[in-house]
Design a protein around this motif. Structure first.
Motif, PDB file in Angstrom:
ATOM      1  N   TYR A   1     -82.415 -38.220   6.180  1.00  0.00           N
ATOM      2  CA  TYR A   1     -83.261 -37.585   5.256  1.00  0.00           C
ATOM      3  C   TYR A   1     -82.967 -36.157   5.185  1.00  0.00           C
ATOM      4  CZ  TYR A   1     -86.774 -35.745   8.793  1.00  0.00           C
ATOM      5  OH  TYR A   1     -87.397 -35.231   9.721  1.00  0.00           O
ATOM      6  N   GLU A   2     -83.415 -35.477   3.992  1.00  0.00           N
ATOM      7  CA  GLU A   2     -83.483 -34.061   3.905  1.00  0.00           C
ATOM      8  C   GLU A   2     -84.836 -33.426   3.339  1.00  0.00           C
ATOM      9  OE1 GLU A   2     -81.232 -32.018   4.833  1.00  0.00           O
ATOM     10  OE2 GLU A   2     -79.210 -32.872   4.546  1.00  0.00           O
ATOM     11  N   TYR A   3     -84.797 -32.306   3.481  1.00  0.00           N
ATOM     12  CA  TYR A   3     -86.169 -31.595   2.809  1.00  0.00           C
ATOM     13  C   TYR A   3     -85.764 -30.367   2.095  1.00  0.00           C
ATOM     14  CZ  TYR A   3     -90.656 -29.260   2.845  1.00  0.00           C
ATOM     15  OH  TYR A   3     -91.856 -28.741   2.412  1.00  0.00           O
ATOM     16  N   THR A   4     -85.933 -30.837   0.671  1.00  0.00           N
ATOM     17  CA  THR A   4     -85.157 -29.858  -0.360  1.00  0.00           C
ATOM     18  C   THR A   4     -85.937 -28.323  -0.329  1.00  0.00           C
ATOM     19  OG1 THR A   4     -86.943 -30.301  -2.175  1.00  0.00           O
ATOM     20  CG2 THR A   4     -85.120 -31.924  -1.527  1.00  0.00           C
ATOM     21  N   ASP A   5     -85.331 -27.446  -0.889  1.00  0.00           N
ATOM     22  CA  ASP A   5     -85.757 -26.093  -1.167  1.00  0.00           C
ATOM     23  C   ASP A   5     -87.206 -26.012  -1.855  1.00  0.00           C
ATOM     24  OD1 ASP A   5     -83.704 -25.107   0.187  1.00  0.00           O
ATOM     25  OD2 ASP A   5     -82.549 -24.639  -1.517  1.00  0.00           O
TER      26      ASP A   5
ATOM     27  N   GLY B   1     -89.388 -28.414  -1.569  1.00  0.00           N
ATOM     28  CA  GLY B   1     -90.523 -28.811  -0.685  1.00  0.00           C
ATOM     29  C   GLY B   1     -90.918 -30.193  -0.694  1.00  0.00           C
ATOM     30  N   PHE B   2     -89.546 -30.916  -1.158  1.00  0.00           N
ATOM     31  CA  PHE B   2     -89.676 -32.273  -1.078  1.00  0.00           C
ATOM     32  C   PHE B   2     -89.020 -33.252  -0.052  1.00  0.00           C
ATOM     33  CE2 PHE B   2     -90.468 -30.712  -5.185  1.00  0.00           C
ATOM     34  CZ  PHE B   2     -91.816 -30.973  -5.492  1.00  0.00           C
ATOM     35  N   VAL B   3     -89.368 -34.296   0.127  1.00  0.00           N
ATOM     36  CA  VAL B   3     -88.511 -35.264   1.300  1.00  0.00           C
ATOM     37  C   VAL B   3     -87.769 -36.091   0.224  1.00  0.00           C
ATOM     38  CG1 VAL B   3     -88.564 -36.764   3.072  1.00  0.00           C
ATOM     39  CG2 VAL B   3     -90.486 -35.205   2.683  1.00  0.00           C
ATOM     40  N   PHE B   4     -86.276 -36.096   0.758  1.00  0.00           N
ATOM     41  CA  PHE B   4     -85.173 -37.090   0.052  1.00  0.00           C
ATOM     42  C   PHE B   4     -84.904 -38.028   0.776  1.00  0.00           C
ATOM     43  CE2 PHE B   4     -80.983 -37.092  -2.046  1.00  0.00           C
ATOM     44  CZ  PHE B   4     -81.372 -37.558  -3.394  1.00  0.00           C
ATOM     45  N   LEU B   5     -85.022 -39.139   0.431  1.00  0.00           N
ATOM     46  CA  LEU B   5     -84.587 -40.248   1.397  1.00  0.00           C
ATOM     47  C   LEU B   5     -83.754 -41.321   0.648  1.00  0.00           C
ATOM     48  CD1 LEU B   5     -88.581 -41.289   2.034  1.00  0.00           C
ATOM     49  CD2 LEU B   5     -87.056 -40.161   3.608  1.00  0.00           C
ATOM     50  N   SER B   6     -83.232 -42.354   1.347  1.00  0.00           N
ATOM     51  CA  SER B   6     -82.422 -43.344   0.601  1.00  0.00           C
ATOM     52  C   SER B   6     -82.381 -44.844   1.496  1.00  0.00           C
ATOM     53  CB  SER B   6     -80.606 -42.920   0.765  1.00  0.00           C
ATOM     54  OG  SER B   6     -79.904 -43.848   0.413  1.00  0.00           O
ATOM     55  N   THR B   7     -82.353 -45.763   0.514  1.00  0.00           N
ATOM     56  CA  THR B   7     -82.265 -46.982   1.214  1.00  0.00           C
ATOM     57  C   THR B   7     -80.891 -47.463   1.515  1.00  0.00           C
ATOM     58  OG1 THR B   7     -82.187 -48.121  -1.093  1.00  0.00           O
ATOM     59  CG2 THR B   7     -84.511 -47.648  -0.238  1.00  0.00           C
ATOM     60  N   GLY B   8     -79.957 -46.673   1.057  1.00  0.00           N
ATOM     61  CA  GLY B   8     -78.520 -47.065   0.974  1.00  0.00           C
ATOM     62  C   GLY B   8     -77.907 -47.157  -0.351  1.00  0.00           C
ATOM     63  N   LYS B   9     -78.836 -47.713  -1.280  1.00  0.00           N
ATOM     64  CA  LYS B   9     -78.424 -47.900  -2.319  1.00  0.00           C
ATOM     65  C   LYS B   9     -79.346 -47.158  -3.706  1.00  0.00           C
ATOM     66  CE  LYS B   9     -76.166 -52.497  -2.014  1.00  0.00           C
ATOM     67  NZ  LYS B   9     -76.273 -53.823  -2.638  1.00  0.00           N
ATOM     68  N   ILE B  10     -80.537 -46.627  -3.164  1.00  0.00           N
ATOM     69  CA  ILE B  10     -81.392 -45.920  -4.028  1.00  0.00           C
ATOM     70  C   ILE B  10     -81.774 -44.541  -3.353  1.00  0.00           C
ATOM     71  CG2 ILE B  10     -83.296 -45.915  -5.303  1.00  0.00           C
ATOM     72  CD1 ILE B  10     -83.205 -48.991  -5.237  1.00  0.00           C
ATOM     73  N   PHE B  11     -81.295 -43.441  -3.707  1.00  0.00           N
ATOM     74  CA  PHE B  11     -81.865 -42.261  -3.404  1.00  0.00           C
ATOM     75  C   PHE B  11     -83.122 -41.884  -4.146  1.00  0.00           C
ATOM     76  CE2 PHE B  11     -77.421 -41.760  -2.738  1.00  0.00           C
ATOM     77  CZ  PHE B  11     -77.351 -41.393  -1.355  1.00  0.00           C
ATOM     78  N   MET B  12     -84.225 -41.295  -3.465  1.00  0.00           N
ATOM     79  CA  MET B  12     -85.540 -41.191  -3.947  1.00  0.00           C
ATOM     80  C   MET B  12     -86.115 -40.103  -3.387  1.00  0.00           C
ATOM     81  SD  MET B  12     -87.313 -44.436  -2.247  1.00  0.00           S
ATOM     82  CE  MET B  12     -85.917 -45.687  -3.006  1.00  0.00           C
ATOM     83  N   PHE B  13     -87.278 -39.337  -3.943  1.00  0.00           N
ATOM     84  CA  PHE B  13     -87.794 -38.139  -3.649  1.00  0.00           C
ATOM     85  C   PHE B  13     -89.305 -38.860  -3.221  1.00  0.00           C
ATOM     86  CE2 PHE B  13     -85.066 -36.069  -6.564  1.00  0.00           C
ATOM     87  CZ  PHE B  13     -84.560 -35.144  -5.398  1.00  0.00           C
ATOM     88  N   LEU B  14     -89.908 -38.100  -2.245  1.00  0.00           N
ATOM     89  CA  LEU B  14     -91.176 -38.582  -1.549  1.00  0.00           C
ATOM     90  C   LEU B  14     -92.338 -37.460  -1.806  1.00  0.00           C
ATOM     91  CD1 LEU B  14     -93.183 -40.367   0.217  1.00  0.00           C
ATOM     92  CD2 LEU B  14     -92.011 -39.214   2.107  1.00  0.00           C
ATOM     93  N   GLY B  15     -93.465 -37.751  -2.263  1.00  0.00           N
ATOM     94  CA  GLY B  15     -94.655 -36.798  -2.607  1.00  0.00           C
ATOM     95  C   GLY B  15     -95.991 -37.469  -2.526  1.00  0.00           C
ATOM     96  N   ASP B  16     -97.032 -36.850  -2.987  1.00  0.00           N
ATOM     97  CA  ASP B  16     -98.340 -37.303  -3.042  1.00  0.00           C
ATOM     98  C   ASP B  16     -98.465 -38.757  -3.801  1.00  0.00           C
ATOM     99  OD1 ASP B  16     -99.881 -35.777  -1.832  1.00  0.00           O
ATOM    100  OD2 ASP B  16    -100.647 -34.659  -3.641  1.00  0.00           O
TER     101      ASP B  16
END
Length: 272
Positions: free
Chosen positions: A49-53, A55-70
Motif C-alpha cells: 500500500y501507499e500513502y499519497t501526497d 493524503g489518501f491510502v492507495f490499495l490493490s486487490t491484485g487486479k483492482i487499484f483503489m483509493f481509500l477515504g471517508d
C-alpha cells in the motif's frame, strides 16, 4: 500513470477520515478501514500500500487499484495483469511486479514490462535512486537477495541473506533497513555490510519498518506487536502488528489479511 492524484478529490470528495472504535481507541488509534466498514464489499488486498501526497491510502486487490477515504474504497484502475506488489515513485509513476515481470503502468492503465526478475513473487520497495526488489518466498538454494533496479532496466544484487526477506526500506541513498526472520539489519550498500539493529522481542518475524521523519525514531512490527527503538531501548507501542507507513499525521498500520487499516496518532506517539 504519471499523475496519479489529480482525480482523487473528484472521485471521493474526501476530507480528513477518522472513525474511532472503542477497542482500538484504547490503543490511541483511529480506524480507517475494517471489514465492517466495507459492508458487502468482499475484498482481498495484497500486502502493498501507499500513502499519497494528497493524503489518501492507495490499495490493490491484485487486479483492482483503489483509493481509500471517508466513504470507503473507490476503484481507480482495473488491470488484466494481476500484480503481487506495487509502489508509487516520487514522480507518481505506478510500479509493480506481476509474476517474474517488473514494470510500470502507462497513462492508459496498461502494464508495460521493464525487465524480467530472477524469481516470481518478489517484494518491491521504492527508493530515491533505484527501485528495490527482494526475495520474500522460499528459494531452492536458501539464498535471498535484495536487488536494485535502475532506470535503464538493469539490476544489481546488493545484499544476500540466508532467510527470506520480509521488508526493505531505504534510509538514505546507499543505506537500507532490511528485515529477515526475527532480525532487523542496517545495510550499507557500498560496503556490502549488514549490521544487526534489533532482534524481535516476541521472537516473531519482523514484517515491516518505518521511521518518524520528525525525530528519527525507528518503528518495526511483527504480526503480534509494534515496537519502536528509542535510543537503545525497545518499547512496545501497541499489542497488534501490521505493515507500517509513517505519514504527516501518524503511523499507519495495515493488516491486509483482515482488510484493516488504522492510524496511531502522531501527536500521541511523539509526546510519549
Amino acid at each position: 500513470m504519471k499523475h496519479i492524484c489529480l482525480v482523487i478529490s473528484l472521485l471521493l470528495g474526501l476530507g480528513c477520515y477518522s472513525q474511532s472504535v472503542d477497542s482500538v481507541a484504547k490503543t490511541k488509534s483511529d480506524v480507517i478501514m475494517s471489514k465492517s466498514m466495507l459492508g458487502n464489499a468482499s475484498l482481498s488486498f495484497i500486502p502493498s500500500y501507499e500513502y499519497t501526497d494528497d493524503g489518501f491510502v492507495f490499495l490493490s486487490t491484485g487486479k483492482i487499484f483503489m483509493f481509500l477515504g471517508d466513504g470507503g474504497v473507490a476503484p481507480y484502475l482495473s488491470t488484466k495483469t494481476p500484480v503481487s506488489a506495487f509502489a508509487i515513485s516520487s514522480n507518481n509513476i505506478l510500479k509493480a511486479i506481476s509474476g517474474r515481470q517488473y514494470g510500470v503502468f502507462d497513462e492508459k492503465g496498461k502494464f508495460v514490462k521493464i525487465c524480467d526478475l530472477p524469481r516470481a513473487g518478489m517484494g518491491l520497495s521504492g527508493g530515491s535512486e533505484a527501485t528495490y526488489v527482494f526475495d520474500r518466498l522460499k528459494t531452492k538454494n536458501n539464498q535471498y537477495y535484495v536487488y536494485a533496479i535502475f532506470d535503464d532496466a538493469t539490476y544489481a544484487s546488493l545484499i544476500g541473506l540466508k532467510t527470506p526477506i520480509t521488508s526493505v526500506q531505504e534510509v538514505r541513498n546507499g543505506t537500507l533497513f532490511v528485515a529477515s526472520d526475527t532480525k532487523l539489519y542496517y545495510a550499507d550498500i557500498q560496503k556490502k555490510s549488514l549490521t544487526t539493529i534489533v532482534d524481535s522481542p516476541d521472537k516473531e518475524k519482523i514484517i515491516s519498518t518505518s521511521i518518524c521523519p520528525k525525530n528519527g525514531v525507528i518503528y518495526f512490527s511483527t504480526s503480534k506487536n509494534i515496537y519502536r527503538l528509542n535510543g537503545k531501548t525497545i518499547e512496545t507501542v501497541v499489542p497488534f502488528g501490521g505493515l507500517l507507513k509513517y505519514t504527516s499525521s501518524g503511523l499507519l498500520v495495515f493488516q491486509p489479511e483482515k482488510s484493516f487499516i488504522c492510524r496511531l496518532r502522531d501527536t500521541l506517539l511523539i509526546s510519549e
